[in-house]
Design an enzyme around this catalytic site. Structure first.
Site, PDB file in Angstrom:
ATOM      1  N   HIS A  37       0.842  -1.204   0.000  1.00 50.73           N
ATOM      2  CA  HIS A  37       0.000   0.000   0.000  1.00 50.73           C
ATOM      3  C   HIS A  37       0.881   1.261   0.000  1.00 50.73           C
ATOM      4  O   HIS A  37       0.629   2.210  -0.738  1.00 50.73           O
ATOM      5  CB  HIS A  37      -0.858   0.071   1.276  1.00 50.73           C
TER       6      HIS A  37
ATOM      7  N   LYS B 156     -18.395  -6.957   7.708  1.00 50.30           N
ATOM      8  CA  LYS B 156     -17.108  -7.658   7.707  1.00 50.30           C
ATOM      9  C   LYS B 156     -16.422  -7.533   9.058  1.00 50.30           C
ATOM     10  O   LYS B 156     -16.569  -6.524   9.752  1.00 50.30           O
ATOM     11  CB  LYS B 156     -16.201  -7.065   6.612  1.00 50.30           C
TER      12      LYS B 156
ATOM     13  N   ARG C 160      -1.879  -6.271  -8.120  1.00 49.26           N
ATOM     14  CA  ARG C 160      -0.832  -7.192  -7.690  1.00 49.26           C
ATOM     15  C   ARG C 160      -0.580  -8.261  -8.737  1.00 49.26           C
ATOM     16  O   ARG C 160       0.492  -8.386  -9.283  1.00 49.26           O
ATOM     17  CB  ARG C 160      -1.241  -7.873  -6.382  1.00 49.26           C
TER      18      ARG C 160
ATOM     19  N   SER D  65      -2.898  -7.813   3.291  1.00 44.94           N
ATOM     20  CA  SER D  65      -3.083  -7.662   4.740  1.00 44.94           C
ATOM     21  C   SER D  65      -3.417  -9.013   5.356  1.00 44.94           C
ATOM     22  O   SER D  65      -2.949  -9.351   6.444  1.00 44.94           O
ATOM     23  CB  SER D  65      -4.212  -6.678   5.026  1.00 44.94           C
TER      24      SER D  65
HETATM   25  P1  ADP Z   1      -5.548  -6.027   1.080  1.00 41.00           P
HETATM   26  O1  ADP Z   1      -5.856  -7.053   0.022  1.00 41.00           O
HETATM   27  O2  ADP Z   1      -4.074  -5.923   1.318  1.00 41.00           O
HETATM   28  O3  ADP Z   1      -6.389  -6.187   2.301  1.00 41.00           O
HETATM   29  P2  ADP Z   1      -7.022  -3.527   0.649  1.00 41.00           P
HETATM   30  O4  ADP Z   1      -8.436  -3.914   0.597  1.00 41.00           O
HETATM   31  O5  ADP Z   1      -6.613  -2.795   1.865  1.00 41.00           O
HETATM   32  O6  ADP Z   1      -5.979  -4.702   0.410  1.00 41.00           O
HETATM   33  O7  ADP Z   1      -6.662  -2.763  -0.699  1.00 41.00           O
HETATM   34  C1  ADP Z   1      -6.614  -1.381  -0.907  1.00 41.00           C
HETATM   35  C2  ADP Z   1      -5.932  -1.110  -2.232  1.00 41.00           C
HETATM   36  O8  ADP Z   1      -4.581  -1.509  -2.128  1.00 41.00           O
HETATM   37  C3  ADP Z   1      -6.484  -1.847  -3.448  1.00 41.00           C
HETATM   38  O9  ADP Z   1      -6.349  -1.025  -4.586  1.00 41.00           O
HETATM   39  C4  ADP Z   1      -5.558  -3.019  -3.578  1.00 41.00           C
HETATM   40  O10 ADP Z   1      -5.500  -3.505  -4.904  1.00 41.00           O
HETATM   41  C5  ADP Z   1      -4.257  -2.360  -3.184  1.00 41.00           C
HETATM   42  N1  ADP Z   1      -3.254  -3.313  -2.711  1.00 41.00           N
HETATM   43  C6  ADP Z   1      -3.412  -4.302  -1.816  1.00 41.00           C
HETATM   44  N2  ADP Z   1      -2.264  -4.988  -1.649  1.00 41.00           N
HETATM   45  C7  ADP Z   1      -1.348  -4.411  -2.473  1.00 41.00           C
HETATM   46  C8  ADP Z   1       0.021  -4.677  -2.763  1.00 41.00           C
HETATM   47  N3  ADP Z   1       0.681  -5.675  -2.216  1.00 41.00           N
HETATM   48  N4  ADP Z   1       0.634  -3.879  -3.627  1.00 41.00           N
HETATM   49  C9  ADP Z   1      -0.050  -2.885  -4.212  1.00 41.00           C
HETATM   50  N5  ADP Z   1      -1.322  -2.578  -4.008  1.00 41.00           N
HETATM   51  C10 ADP Z   1      -1.984  -3.338  -3.139  1.00 41.00           C
END
Ligand code: ADP
Length: 160
Positions: free
Chosen positions: A19, A43, A91, A129
């Site tokens: 992130h 959730k 990703r 995460s």
């Molecule tokens: P996670 O799957 O890690 O719980 P979130 O729901 O918090 O992700 O995702 C928020 C944003 O961050 C989305 O656009 C998601 O595609 C992006 N994201 C999640 N993991 C990564 C990563 N490893 N690298 C880049 N972007 C990511």
């Protein structure tokens, strides 16, 4: 001049280096990034909204980064914030189908909105995460994948 504001939405439970990589690189492109934490009563999350906000703020300090929460449609939140760009991290190919649908739907809901995809550094492409939480729970080393403050918070939460 209109500020170029991008919204980076997600659950951030908790924030990790994938992130952060996208946010830092996005800050070079956009005037402001709003990290928008989705409130979803259905959730279950490990960290409360307040804890997630605190962890993001402690992990990145930049005056052009705002952290907010929203519920309902992202396009409605964006209208309120006068933001026109949805920033997303891609990703793996497996992310693509869902992201494709979301981008088309959001554009359908508001044709002024564009979705902007960025690919993280290679070492973060497999990072989520969910995976971080699982590994920390069983004592694995993820110190190079999350900020120290997040590592500590995870250890406290998971009583490790
Ligand atoms: P996670 O799957 O890690 O719980 P979130 O729901 O918090 O992700 O995702 C928020 C944003 O961050 C989305 O656009 C998601 O595609 C992006 N994201 C999640 N993991 C990564 C990563 N490893 N690298 C880049 N972007 C990511």
């Amino acid at each position: 001049m209109n500020k170029k504001i991008a919204v980076y939405a997600g659950s951030f439970d908790p924030i990790h280096n994938g992130h952060i990589d996208i946010i830092k690189r996005g800050l070079k492109i956009f005037d402001e990034i709003i990290v928008a934490i989705l409130i979803n009563e259905e959730k279950k999350y490990l960290f409360s909204i307040e804890e997630r906000i605190k962890l993001i703020k402690k992990s990145i300090n930049n005056k052009n980064l705002k952290v907010e929460t929203f519920s309902g449609l992202l396009v409605d939140f964006m209208k309120m914030k006068n933001a026109k760009v949805i920033l997303r991290g891609l990703r793996a190919v497996s992310d693509f189908e869902y992201e494709f649908q979301m981008a088309l739907m959001n554009h359908h809901l508001n044709p002024e909105i564009e979705t902007f995809f960025m690919v993280p550094k290679e070492e973060y492409t497999y990072l989520s995460s969910k995976l971080v939480k699982e590994v920390v729970k069983f004592g694995g080393d993820v110190s190079s994948l999350i900020p120290e403050v997040v590592h500590q918070a995870l250890k406290n939460k998971l009583k490790f």
